[in-house]
Motif scaffolding. Structure first.
Motif, mmCIF file in Angstrom:
data_model
loop_
_atom_site.group_PDB
_atom_site.id
_atom_site.type_symbol
_atom_site.label_atom_id
_atom_site.label_comp_id
_atom_site.label_asym_id
_atom_site.label_seq_id
_atom_site.Cartn_x
_atom_site.Cartn_y
_atom_site.Cartn_z
ATOM 1 N N ASN A 164 43.296 51.894 34.320
ATOM 2 C CA ASN A 164 43.152 53.290 34.734
ATOM 3 C C ASN A 164 44.458 53.785 35.347
ATOM 4 O O ASN A 164 44.860 53.349 36.426
ATOM 5 N N ASP A 165 45.112 54.708 34.658
ATOM 6 C CA ASP A 165 46.415 55.206 35.083
ATOM 7 C C ASP A 165 46.271 56.465 35.940
ATOM 8 O O ASP A 165 46.734 57.540 35.580
ATOM 9 N N SER A 217 43.617 58.345 36.600
ATOM 10 C CA SER A 217 42.839 59.406 35.946
ATOM 11 C C SER A 217 42.185 60.326 36.966
ATOM 12 O O SER A 217 41.813 59.907 38.072
ATOM 13 N N THR A 238 36.987 58.277 34.459
ATOM 14 C CA THR A 238 37.406 57.089 33.705
ATOM 15 C C THR A 238 37.164 55.802 34.492
ATOM 16 O O THR A 238 36.597 54.838 33.968
ATOM 17 N N TRP A 239 37.616 55.752 35.757
ATOM 18 C CA TRP A 239 37.465 54.511 36.530
ATOM 19 C C TRP A 239 35.999 54.179 36.826
ATOM 20 O O TRP A 239 35.590 53.018 36.661
ATOM 21 N N GLU A 272 34.183 50.681 35.854
ATOM 22 C CA GLU A 272 33.406 49.878 36.808
ATOM 23 C C GLU A 272 31.993 49.626 36.277
ATOM 24 O O GLU A 272 31.459 48.514 36.404
ATOM 25 N N GLY A 286 38.983 45.441 34.356
ATOM 26 C CA GLY A 286 39.632 46.700 34.702
ATOM 27 C C GLY A 286 40.756 46.523 35.694
ATOM 28 O O GLY A 286 40.739 45.617 36.528
ATOM 29 N N ASP A 299 42.932 49.172 38.229
ATOM 30 C CA ASP A 299 43.030 50.542 38.739
ATOM 31 C C ASP A 299 44.370 50.708 39.450
ATOM 32 O O ASP A 299 44.608 50.082 40.488
ATOM 33 N N ARG A 337 45.592 49.049 42.722
ATOM 34 C CA ARG A 337 44.621 49.236 43.800
ATOM 35 C C ARG A 337 43.514 48.187 43.720
ATOM 36 O O ARG A 337 43.078 47.641 44.733
ATOM 37 N N GLU A 338 43.051 47.905 42.494
ATOM 38 C CA GLU A 338 41.910 47.004 42.341
ATOM 39 C C GLU A 338 41.930 46.377 40.952
ATOM 40 O O GLU A 338 42.343 46.999 39.976
#
Length: 316
Positions: free
Chosen positions: A48-49, A51, A55-56, A60, A71, A73, A310-311
């Motif tokens: 996930n760029d 978004s 999207t994220w 998830e 994924g 993020d 981030r994750e």
């Protein structure tokens, strides 16, 4: 034991297409696992760029339903190339091979089989290459093919009609990790890695849903990024052009001196004005090109991180 495959898919505002993309990719991965071609530990990795849509949350949800979906993020939007690199570097320590592709389903999912076969045949890098552009409009075909030709002419060597649909082995990913530049142009960097490479032709389809992330303006910016990141030819052209103009000025000076000696007058000022405007324009163009390179140096010397994560969602 078969090798682990990660399919890396950068995503930016792809909520419209993600459900269908995930379905098709899972079907492909399941078929390869059932055939014993790849390991059961293989994964689909969505990146996930930054978004601004759902999207994220969708990623998830997919991960919660099935661990085959992973994924990453990013902390904020970093652009397609950085998002793709983030996915590949995350997959590097978990897989034996990784395939990068766009989320819009224009890349033919069925070409994955041929890519994996090429990998087992000894290729460290397999490029997905468009077999034709018959479906494109004349303008799209002209600008796209011109993009690759201009890039190669100016020293940014790329694979003709290849975007970012490719397979890379773990060894190739380790090689990619050695390239530390901030200004990324993976289409030009990957061929520099070397190792054994092959190609797989495929028919590129229409975007399944949503809007293109590469309109003409962004494509031109992307081309400039690639040229100035990979080649110094534009600066050499400026040097050559300056030398040529200098020679012309010497010839003109000799011509005017001869005419003056013979008592001939120089007619009009039109040629002088045109020359002033032409030289002024060339100077500004030259300063712009040189400034582009200085800007690249400025960014490289700062050595800022190319992405921050981030994750990460991944069940190994």
């Amino acid at each position: 034991m078969k090798d682990i495959l990660y399919i890396v898919v950068p995503c930016y505002n792809e909520e419209e297409v993600l459900p269908e993309t995930s379905r098709r990719l899972k079907e492909k991965l399941d078929s390869l696992m059932a055939a014993g071609t790849i390991s059961e530990k293989s994964r689909i990795l969505f990146v996930n760029d930054g978004s601004k849509d759902k999207t994220w949350p969708l990623i998830e949800g997919l991960h919660a339903q099935d661990p085959v979906f992973s994924g990453v993020d990013l902390s904020r939007n970093r652009g397609h190339q950085n998002a793709l690199l983030a996915g590949l570097m995350t997959a590097r320590d978990k897989c034996d091979m990784a395939i990068s592709m766009d989320a819009d389903l224009q890349d033919d999912v069925d070409a994955v089989d041929a890519m994996v076969d090429k990998y087992y045949a000894g290729c460290d890098i397999v490029y997905g290459v468009r077999s034709s552009r018959k479906k494109d409009t004349f303008f799209k075909r002209f600008t796209a093919e011109g993009f690759y030709r201009v890039m190669n002419f100016l020293g940014a060597e790329t694979v003709f009609n290849h975007a970012d649909y490719r397979l890379m082995s773990k060894r190739a990913l380790e090689g990619l990790a050695e390239f530390k530049e901030v200004n990324l142009f993976l289409r030009g960097i990957v061929p520099m890695i070397g190792y054994t490479a092959g190609t797989v032709e495929y028919e590129r389809g229409e975007r399944f849903a949503g809007e293109s992330k590469y309109p003409l303006k962004k494509m031109l910016s992307f081309a400039m990024e690639g040229i100035t990141s990979l080649s110094t030819k534009p600066i050499r052209f400026i040097t050559g052009l300056g030398f040529l103009i200098f020679l012309i000025s010497i010839i003109m000076l000799i011509t005017f001196v001869v005419k003056w000696a013979l008592g001939m007058t120089v007619a009009g000022w039109a040629s002088v004005i045109c020359s002033v405007w032409a030289i002024g324009g060339l100077i500004l163009l030259s300063l712009g090109v040189i400034g582009e390179y200085i800007g690249k140096i400025y960014l490289e010397t700062k050595a800022r991180p190319r992405f921050l994560i981030r994750e990460v969602l991944d069940d190994e």
